[in-house]
Design an enzyme around this catalytic site. Structure first.
Site, PDB file in Angstrom:
ATOM      1  N   HIS A 318      25.764 -16.394  65.197  1.00  0.00           N
ATOM      2  CA  HIS A 318      27.162 -16.831  65.268  1.00  0.00           C
ATOM      3  C   HIS A 318      27.391 -17.808  64.128  1.00  0.00           C
ATOM      4  CE1 HIS A 318      30.921 -18.464  66.716  1.00  0.00           C
ATOM      5  NE2 HIS A 318      30.960 -17.532  67.643  1.00  0.00           N
ATOM      6  N   ARG A 338      38.482 -20.981  64.934  1.00  0.00           N
ATOM      7  CA  ARG A 338      38.956 -20.370  63.683  1.00  0.00           C
ATOM      8  C   ARG A 338      40.140 -19.446  63.946  1.00  0.00           C
ATOM      9  NH1 ARG A 338      34.273 -17.246  62.167  1.00  0.00           N
ATOM     10  NH2 ARG A 338      33.336 -17.984  64.086  1.00  0.00           N
TER      11      ARG A 338
END
Lengths: 551, 253
Positions: A318, A338
């Site tokens: 990740h 994000r």
């Protein structure tokens, strides 16, 4: 707050924020992606893998850490076990108590099977509860299952098994409907319209969320339903070996009570593996986002009875694991951060990648920035990372939006004096997901008769890289499919199967031939994080203290 | 007596993966008391990693290790204060002189129900969990919650049948059970909250109109052919479509 030496680069980040807000950052082309992956993705480090010496995937490359549990001797000592007289006899045995296992058990029971769910931790102790960002489904007018399919394949580098990807996207809206009816509280507009956002690699905003507790919300509702329907379960019971009949079909499992060491034989007409992933093997020494039990047990169990594995040479890192503070190193900073606007920024205050590339690309870009370009930010403990400019979210979405939409994230950092609505958070890739696993068909069948699999233990759905929000989806899609198929297979069987461990002999012969050291045992069951000198294998399997019960 | 004073291996941060490339100095040690027994552990660890450093391998009391599962609720006192404190072992840093015990399980009651049959009336929660009426507003639940939830606030909202308020206040609940362990009225708060949220989600939130529309389209077979075509496409064809901005335009953020 941060030590002074880190504040300097925060000031640079703050100075460029206004500029960056207007900046359009181009997405990588196919060629640029290839270059990034080959140069910087951990999967491409040649020395990190080896070819397997035994089993159905003999010759296939996989990380040493996974090879070490696949090429290992069974931890089960069958002596004293009365295999012919199982203590429990069921239609469907579900191994694993996360989202896949619980949805499989619910579905198998609905289909009319007599079910037992066993888990080595508690029901719900799984990666499912840690999935924060969301669940994908193409349910809006500007979207379609075909679009979803193309995104899934693009994320997986076009290697995905088509029938599995089709099942994933075609079932998705039905899964959201099922969850809505069960009472999962999705983020919605007052008129019921789902509030959806982008994830890395999506072409439409199809990420459905429940604040940043999406997986936890789904799991607590499913577990509640599971309890309401009185599905039989046994917790803190680990499977050490599957059972097989004379023809090699799976017919049950040997359990061990982790608290007493006592073993127990369960006969089942069909078995569903829902054991999750392998984060706790810590590939290449990476920290991980996974729960305590993610030790690849299901892969080991399936492999020994002859199931073929797929894509075992690809691990998902990740992009945004916690790089500071040290106490929560490697834990997840959800992609949703994000998704709603935070940017990745290097020590000079500049962006270096479009934030919503797929995870393998973004992770590689961060590694390049830190290792090759030396534009990472060093921590006081010798770690490194890049900034995730979270205060930008407050600028874009309004003051207070972080606390409202990312309460879990906010809480996690605030415990250490970092207020992510005011200062950025430091991030570096962390081991997150097993892209590959046991190969199944679109009913969850593994190819070994009467053995089914669902959830992260499965491989093929996501090809070489999974997109955000497709994991919460796949555990439910394939959990339900496997639950139904296993129940039907069980119902079609006239008599109870015979239970043996013949497959172990064949596998042991292979291990012997390959010269696998005899002290290498698996499945791991639980990781051991004590100091090296204190470690000894399987303290919880010591059953000498427990006399066998006369029956 | 402190025991198990181990070698200063490089895995100062606990041994979960990536250890520090350079360990600058040996860490300073502090003393914690696990159920009264003293252990010297490095400063800066979480309770969970400190217990592992001390030699525990968890079976219970450890789940997700990321603050979401509620397996590792821990109760402690420090030498300087009379106060009972709480934290999740995986998220709480050790303090010198901390006396701690984990509470990985606490017996609980739970109403069983058919969610489809339940109605969102003001009486449903009280009918399913009548003990909520016994709340004496002592606020012990709120004080002990490691998630800083206003537990008493939502119990009172539950008594009033205010589902939205219960759902909103309780949303961060990880069901660790510490509230129930402290309640003099023997309420199992987290199960009441879960029921309220399920009713709010299933009965009070509006169903998505676009979702129902899509389900009808799927039922009518609208996407069958398109998916079949995509499934038959080669990697090259798919890649071409994927990077073609006409075919796969990206919805603006």
């Amino acid at each position: 707050m941060y030590p002074e030496e880190m504040n300097e680069s925060i000031r640079r980040l703050e100075a460029t924020r206004k500029e960056r807000m207007k900046q359009e950052f181009p997405m990588r082309t196919a060629e640029q992606k290839k270059e990034l992956l080959e140069g910087f993705h951990p999967d491409y480090i040649e020395a990190s893998m080896r070819a397997l010496a035994v089993g159905p995937n003999k010759g296939d490359r996989t990380p040493h850490e996974l090879a070490n549990v696949l090429e290992a001797w069974p931890v089960l000592e069958p002596g004293g076990l009365d295999l012919a007289n199982p203590e429990s006899d069921v239609d469907v045995l579900v191994i694993g108590g996360g989202g896949a296992g619980v949805s499989a058990a619910l579905m198998a029971q609905e289909t009319g099977a007599d079910v037992l769910l066993v888990t080595k931790l508690r029901v719900g102790d799984a990666n499912t509860v840690m999935a924060q960002g969301g669940i994908q489904a193409a349910d809006k007018a500007n979207d379609s299952p075909e679009r979803h399919y193309l995104d899934v394949l693009g994320g997986g580098h076009f290697k995905n098994r088509p029938e599995l990807a089709r099942a994933l996207v075609a079932d998705a809206p039905g899964i959201i409907d099922w969850l809505e009816k069960l009472g999962v509280m999705f983020d919605k507009e007052p008129d019921g319209t789902m509030i959806t956002i982008h994830g890395g690699g999506t072409s439409r905003k199809r990420m459905h969320a429940a604040r940043d507790y999406t997986g936890a919300e789904i799991m607590r509702v499913l577990r509640d339903e599971f309890q309401n329907r009185d599905v039989p379960r046994t917790e803190f019971a680990a499977v050490t070996e599957l059972l097989t009949d004379a023809k090699g079909a799976v017919s049950g499992a040997v359990l061990v009570n982790l608290e007493t060491g006592r073993k127990c034989v369960v006969r089942a007409k069909a078995v569903i593996l829902a054991t999750g992933g392998c984060g706790r093997l810590h590939m290449q020494g990476f920290p991980c986002t996974n729960h305590y039990g993610a030790t690849a047990d299901g892969l080991v169990l399936a492999y020994r009875v002859g199931a073929k594995l797929a894509f075992i040479d690809t691990i998902q890192y990740h992009p945004t694991g916690v790089a500071y503070p040290e106490q929560i190193l490697g834990q997840l900073i959800t992609e949703k951060v994000r998704g709603i606007g935070a940017q990745l920024v290097n020590s000079e205050g500049n962006r270096f990648i479009y934030e919503l590339e797929s995870r393998d690309i973004t992770a590689s870009a961060i590694i390049r920035e830190c290792k090759a370009e030396a534009r990472g930010i060093e921590t006081v403990t010798g770690g490194v990372g890049v900034w995730l400019d979270s205060p930008l979210i407050e600028v874009l979405k309004g003051k207070g939006s972080i606390k409202a939409t990312l309460p879990a994230m906010y809480h996690q950092f605030e415990r250490y004096g970092i207020e992510m609505d005011k200062v950025p958070v430091l991030t570096y890739p962390t081991q997150h997901y097993q892209n590959g696993g046991v190969l199944v068909d679109d009913t969850g069948h593994t190819g070994v008769r009467n053995l089914f699999a669902a959830g992260e233990v499965v491989g093929g759905i996501h090809g070489r890289n999974r997109l955000m929000g497709n994991s919460l989806l796949d555990i439910l899609v394939f959990g339900r499919r496997a639950g139904k198929a296993a129940a039907e297979a069980a119902k079609a069987m006239e008599k109870a199967p015979d239970t043996g461990l013949r497959h172990m002999d064949a596998f042991k012969a292979e291990l012997n031939k390959a010269g696998i050291p005899e002290d290498r045992k698996s499945p791991m069951l639980l990781p051991d994080y004590r100091r090296p000198e204190m470690r000894r294998p399987y303290p919880f399997l010591a059953d000498e203290c427990v006399q066998p019960v006369a029956r | 007596m402190a025991e198990n004073k181990g070698s200063q291996d490089s895995r100062v941060s606990g041994s979960e993966g990536r250890s520090n490339p350079q360990t600058p100095e040996p860490p300073s040690l502090l003393t914690i008391y696990v159920m009264g027994k003293a252990y010297e552990v490095p400063k800066g660890l979480t309770i969970m990693k400190a217990m592992e450093y001390a030699g525990y391998q968890f079976i219970r009391g450890c789940g997700c290790r990321g603050g979401f599962c509620g397996a590792c609720g821990t109760v402690y006192r420090t030498e300087s204060s009379y106060k009972v404190k709480v934290g999740l072992a995986c998220q709480t840093e050790v303090e010198d002189g901390m006396y701690l015990v984990q509470l990985p399980f606490y017996p609980a009651t739970k109403a069983k129900y058919d969610i489809e049959e339940l109605k969102a009336t003001t009486q449903t929660l009280v009918r399913c969990s009548p003990e909520i009426m016994r709340c004496i507003s002592c606020n012990s639940c709120t004080k002990i919650c490691p998630q800083d939830i206003d537990v008493m606030g939502y119990v009172n909202a539950a008594i009033r049948g205010d589902y939205d308020r219960v759902a909103d206040l309780s949303f961060d609940c990880i069901m660790c059970g510490l509230c129930a362990s402290r309640c003099p009225a023997e309420i199992v708060q987290y199960n009441v909250a879960l029921l309220a949220r399920r009713i709010a989600g299933a009965k009070l939130q509006k169903r998505s109109p676009h979702l129902q529309e899509r389900l009808k389209e799927i039922e009518a077979g609208k996407f069958g052919d398109g998916l079949k075509k995509l499934m038959a496409a080669s990697a090259e064809e798919l890649s071409k479509m994927f990077y073609d901005k006409e075919v796969r335009d990206i919805e603006p953020a």
